[in-house]
Design an enzyme around this catalytic site. Structure first.
Site, PDB file in Angstrom:
ATOM      1  CB  ILE A 125      -0.943   0.008   1.227  1.00 51.01           C
ATOM      2  CG1 ILE A 125      -1.832  -1.240   1.221  1.00 51.01           C
ATOM      3  CG2 ILE A 125      -1.785   1.285   1.233  1.00 51.01           C
ATOM      4  CD1 ILE A 125      -2.741  -1.366   2.428  1.00 51.01           C
ATOM      5  N   PRO A 126       1.121   1.831  -1.157  1.00 54.76           N
ATOM      6  CG  PRO A 126       0.889   2.671  -3.321  1.00 54.76           C
ATOM      7  CD  PRO A 126       0.291   1.685  -2.349  1.00 54.76           C
ATOM      8  CB  CYS A 127       1.997   5.230   2.764  1.00 59.58           C
ATOM      9  SG  CYS A 127       3.163   4.088   3.512  1.00 59.58           S
ATOM     10  CG  HIS A 128       6.649   4.519  -1.304  1.00 61.04           C
ATOM     11  ND1 HIS A 128       5.914   3.353  -1.185  1.00 61.04           N
ATOM     12  CD2 HIS A 128       7.035   4.591  -2.598  1.00 61.04           C
ATOM     13  CE1 HIS A 128       5.881   2.731  -2.359  1.00 61.04           C
ATOM     14  NE2 HIS A 128       6.547   3.473  -3.228  1.00 61.04           N
ATOM     15  NE  ARG A 129       3.955   3.874  -5.874  1.00 60.34           N
ATOM     16  CZ  ARG A 129       3.375   2.769  -6.303  1.00 60.34           C
ATOM     17  NH1 ARG A 129       2.054   2.715  -6.463  1.00 60.34           N
ATOM     18  NH2 ARG A 129       4.095   1.699  -6.590  1.00 60.34           N
TER      19      ARG A 129
END
Length: 156
Positions: A125-129
């Site tokens: 779940i790409p919270c880094h984006r």
């Protein structure tokens, strides 16, 4: 069940419950925090597949994960995490943009940021984006160097 895998951003602990990934934790791991993890099982099929997909992602060979996910959180957090999964590989969005996509105003960007920070399944779940309004790197549970490394990986 859980296992640990090596990655370019440090060891990751993958946690499975009832056939779905519930957590990915960055090292150093925090035991005794009340999160259910169960016993270590390096051969559990869901964990093996998660490790395989993460390895392919870090090698630049996978851009979309296909894993059963069961993150635990409030209804609002679930909505934010669902929206994060719609940010394409190599793309970014701001906290305010996520708020707007959820039908809220930019004023909700702080609430989106808090939900983003509580994402229990980072990378997949790409919270880094998610970036600050001016495109700067802002908070990341795994630390800003890891966030920068993940964003750079997706730009190559």
């Amino acid at each position: 069940m859980w296992t640990v895998m090596d990655s370019p951003i440090g060891d990751l602990r993958l946690v499975e419950r009832d056939g779905a990934i519930t957590q990915i934790e960055f090292s150093p791991f925090r035991d005794g925090d009340g999160r259910p993890r169960g016993e270590r099982d390096d051969a559990h099929p869901v964990l093996v597949e998660a490790a395989r997909q993460l390895t392919a992602y870090f090698a630049g060979e996978l851009t979309d994960f296909e894993l059963p996910l069961a993150p635990v959180g409030s209804d609002f957090q679930q909505r934010v995490w669902k929206e994060l999964r719609l940010i394409d590989y190599g793309q970014t969005a701001s906290y305010g943009e996520i708020a707007l996509r959820l039908g809220m105003t930019h004023a909700a960007s702080r609430a989106v940021g808090l939900a983003n920070g509580r994402n229990p399944i980072p990378v997949v779940i790409p919270c880094h984006r998610v970036l600050g309004a001016n495109g700067t790197l802002t908070g990341y549970a795994g630390g800003l160097p890891r966030k920068q490394q993940l964003l750079e990986l997706e730009q190559d």
